[in-house]
Design an enzyme around this catalytic site. Sequence first.
Site, PDB file in Angstrom:
ATOM      1  N   HIS A 303       0.852  -1.191   0.000  1.00 17.45           N
ATOM      2  CA  HIS A 303       0.000   0.000   0.000  1.00 17.45           C
ATOM      3  C   HIS A 303       0.883   1.235   0.000  1.00 17.45           C
ATOM      4  O   HIS A 303       1.931   1.242   0.641  1.00 17.45           O
ATOM      5  CB  HIS A 303      -0.915   0.021   1.235  1.00 17.45           C
ATOM      6  N   ASP A 360      -7.960  -5.457   0.044  1.00 13.27           N
ATOM      7  CA  ASP A 360      -8.423  -6.305  -1.056  1.00 13.27           C
ATOM      8  C   ASP A 360      -8.017  -7.767  -0.892  1.00 13.27           C
ATOM      9  O   ASP A 360      -8.483  -8.622  -1.636  1.00 13.27           O
ATOM     10  CB  ASP A 360      -7.894  -5.767  -2.389  1.00 13.27           C
TER      11      ASP A 360
HETATM   12  N1  CMC Z   1       4.070  -7.768  -4.701  1.00 10.23           N
HETATM   13  C1  CMC Z   1       5.413  -7.752  -4.859  1.00 10.23           C
HETATM   14  N2  CMC Z   1       6.179  -6.645  -4.760  1.00 10.23           N
HETATM   15  C2  CMC Z   1       5.555  -5.500  -4.486  1.00 10.23           C
HETATM   16  C3  CMC Z   1       4.164  -5.432  -4.297  1.00 10.23           C
HETATM   17  C4  CMC Z   1       3.421  -6.619  -4.403  1.00 10.23           C
HETATM   18  N3  CMC Z   1       2.094  -6.610  -4.248  1.00 10.23           N
HETATM   19  N4  CMC Z   1       3.818  -4.141  -4.037  1.00 10.23           N
HETATM   20  C5  CMC Z   1       4.960  -3.437  -4.059  1.00 10.23           C
HETATM   21  N5  CMC Z   1       6.014  -4.248  -4.344  1.00 10.23           N
HETATM   22  C6  CMC Z   1       7.446  -3.861  -4.402  1.00 10.23           C
HETATM   23  C7  CMC Z   1       7.771  -3.139  -5.694  1.00 10.23           C
HETATM   24  O1  CMC Z   1       8.197  -4.028  -6.708  1.00 10.23           O
HETATM   25  C8  CMC Z   1       8.870  -2.210  -5.242  1.00 10.23           C
HETATM   26  O2  CMC Z   1      10.068  -2.976  -5.129  1.00 10.23           O
HETATM   27  P1  CMC Z   1      11.508  -2.302  -5.448  1.00 10.23           P
HETATM   28  O3  CMC Z   1      11.662  -1.205  -4.426  1.00 10.23           O
HETATM   29  O4  CMC Z   1      12.477  -3.404  -5.307  1.00 10.23           O
HETATM   30  O5  CMC Z   1      11.403  -1.770  -6.851  1.00 10.23           O
HETATM   31  C9  CMC Z   1       8.438  -1.808  -3.835  1.00 10.23           C
HETATM   32  O6  CMC Z   1       7.649  -2.902  -3.358  1.00 10.23           O
HETATM   33  C10 CMC Z   1       7.623  -0.511  -3.763  1.00 10.23           C
HETATM   34  O7  CMC Z   1       6.527  -0.640  -4.685  1.00 10.23           O
HETATM   35  P2  CMC Z   1       5.832   0.585  -5.414  1.00 10.23           P
HETATM   36  O8  CMC Z   1       5.134   0.076  -6.631  1.00 10.23           O
HETATM   37  O9  CMC Z   1       6.811   1.706  -5.583  1.00 10.23           O
HETATM   38  O10 CMC Z   1       4.771   1.021  -4.329  1.00 10.23           O
HETATM   39  P3  CMC Z   1       3.550   2.008  -4.577  1.00 10.23           P
HETATM   40  O11 CMC Z   1       3.321   2.710  -3.299  1.00 10.23           O
HETATM   41  O12 CMC Z   1       3.777   2.843  -5.787  1.00 10.23           O
HETATM   42  O13 CMC Z   1       2.329   1.014  -4.939  1.00 10.23           O
HETATM   43  C11 CMC Z   1       0.549  -0.521  -4.692  1.00 10.23           C
HETATM   44  C12 CMC Z   1       1.356   0.628  -4.042  1.00 10.23           C
HETATM   45  C13 CMC Z   1      -0.669  -0.795  -3.823  1.00 10.23           C
HETATM   46  C14 CMC Z   1       0.055  -0.046  -6.074  1.00 10.23           C
HETATM   47  C15 CMC Z   1       1.456  -1.766  -4.815  1.00 10.23           C
HETATM   48  O14 CMC Z   1       1.858  -2.218  -3.536  1.00 10.23           O
HETATM   49  C16 CMC Z   1       0.791  -2.900  -5.587  1.00 10.23           C
HETATM   50  O15 CMC Z   1       0.881  -2.948  -6.831  1.00 10.23           O
HETATM   51  N6  CMC Z   1       0.060  -3.854  -4.873  1.00 10.23           N
HETATM   52  C17 CMC Z   1      -0.697  -4.890  -5.544  1.00 10.23           C
HETATM   53  C18 CMC Z   1      -2.044  -4.326  -6.014  1.00 10.23           C
HETATM   54  C19 CMC Z   1      -2.992  -4.105  -4.841  1.00 10.23           C
HETATM   55  O16 CMC Z   1      -3.150  -4.949  -3.982  1.00 10.23           O
HETATM   56  N7  CMC Z   1      -3.664  -2.931  -4.862  1.00 10.23           N
HETATM   57  C20 CMC Z   1      -4.673  -2.588  -3.841  1.00 10.23           C
HETATM   58  C21 CMC Z   1      -4.259  -1.443  -2.971  1.00 10.23           C
HETATM   59  S1  CMC Z   1      -5.296  -1.230  -1.506  1.00 10.23           S
HETATM   60  C22 CMC Z   1      -6.852  -0.813  -2.065  1.00 10.23           C
HETATM   61  C23 CMC Z   1      -6.937   0.354  -2.966  1.00 10.23           C
HETATM   62  O17 CMC Z   1      -6.267   1.354  -2.812  1.00 10.23           O
HETATM   63  O18 CMC Z   1      -7.727   0.285  -3.885  1.00 10.23           O
END
Ligand code: CMC
Length: 426
Positions: A303, A360
């Site tokens: 998140h 989720d």
């Molecule tokens: N599985 C594996 N690695 C992950 C995941 C995951 N679900 N989420 C983040 N990472 C890693 C990512 O690869 C990155 O690694 P590195 O630093 O080595 O490059 C690091 O963690 C930071 O990730 P980010 O993409 O920069 O984080 P963000 O804050 O931009 O994204 C997120 C947040 C929710 C989009 C992301 O965690 C994600 O894609 N999660 C899966 C989708 C999900 O469950 N979304 C629902 C969010 S909660 C409800 C809502 O808001 O609707």
Amino acid sequence: MDNAKLVFDGKEYELPTFIGTENEPAIDIKKLRDTTGAITYDPGYGNTGACKSSITFIDGEQGILRYRGYPIEELAGKLRFSAAAYLMLFGKLPTEKEFTDWSKALTQNSFIHSSQVNFLDHYPSKAHPMNILGSMVSSMSSFYPHDSEDEDHVNINIQRLVGQVKTIAAFSYRKSVGLPYIYPRTDHSYSANFLRMMFASPAEEYVVPKVMEDALDTLLILHMDHEQNCSTSTVRMVCSSMANIYASISAGINALWGKLHGGANEAVLDMLTQIHQDNGDYMKYVNMAKDKNSNFRLMGFGHRVYKNFDPRATLLKDIVDRVLEEMGIHDPLLDIAKNLEEVALKDEFFIQRKLYPNIDFYSGILYRALGIPTEMFTVLFAIGRMPGWIAHWLEMRQDPDLRIQRPRQIYMGPTLRHFEPDGTLM
Ligand code: CMC
């Protein structure tokens, strides 16, 4: 708090600061470009406060979520969805009379215009219900006058949106399976009406199981608001151009659909189903999520704001256990989800990146237990989020700092070059 000092290009600048009611410090950079000539670079807006808001407070480090000051733990499972929606929209809990009147008004305004029902009838039978919801809400501005700022007028539009979102959702499901539409009743709660419209037969009385009604109320309340997330920021962005309420909310619904946002609940269930069909080999998926050469992410994990447990996920996990037991359901996907969580929480990759299950991760298992089909999961999120989106729309309209939202960019393209016409492109 003292002003912040910025040294830039050999000169020192003072920037005003202020502090939120929960002690979050902020640097006011409104005059930054005028005084320094520079702009900020913040892709994904992770450090940008786009507004002041008094709706929802989140402390991502402590795992705290409060609506209008009330902890989520004191609301979810403790009041009906329509009472929580009243709190979200009007900033205070309703009295008993206000609750009764408001709940009745929501039902009375939940009937879709009959021409709009014709419109819905003509979507392809396999249309995704999020697409139907977004465009049906957008088309509400053709059916209802929307441009008055008069309080009564705004209020009726709010009642229509909160009331009709569940009707559109249920009708889109009934259409997809070829069942006749069922209309809401004033003697049912919001969630009971939705379940009845989804599952009742017009040929007989349908008694809404209390366990399902209560679980749905809780789920919807847990989804009600989450401050400046992607869809809410979209609603605010569209609202800032003075677009009407239906256009603004419809844009939010479309933003919610993406699998990194609300669409994640559908993606989680698809992932758990795939693991189940893959002989339950969840370690393969944990390893895939860690592999930098793969684009795979563990859906329902991570998140932007929570760097500790998502309090909504903690509440949901308990509710899922309780409801499934009460309904006598054993879901193998729940076992897989628990295994995934256990492994991920002990794994350095997830620990270092502070990746915990989000809302989720467990919501889909509960929706499934309630009999909601997978493609409707994000629609359920939208039903819950509706009062939150509208509360932000209302707050923004009254914000003395309101300006059209218009970020800047740092241009990195070609510098000036010239086109010499030779006639081939005419
Ligand atoms: N599985 C594996 N690695 C992950 C995941 C995951 N679900 N989420 C983040 N990472 C890693 C990512 O690869 C990155 O690694 P590195 O630093 O080595 O490059 C690091 O963690 C930071 O990730 P980010 O993409 O920069 O984080 P963000 O804050 O931009 O994204 C997120 C947040 C929710 C989009 C992301 O965690 C994600 O894609 N999660 C899966 C989708 C999900 O469950 N979304 C629902 C969010 S909660 C409800 C809502 O808001 O609707």
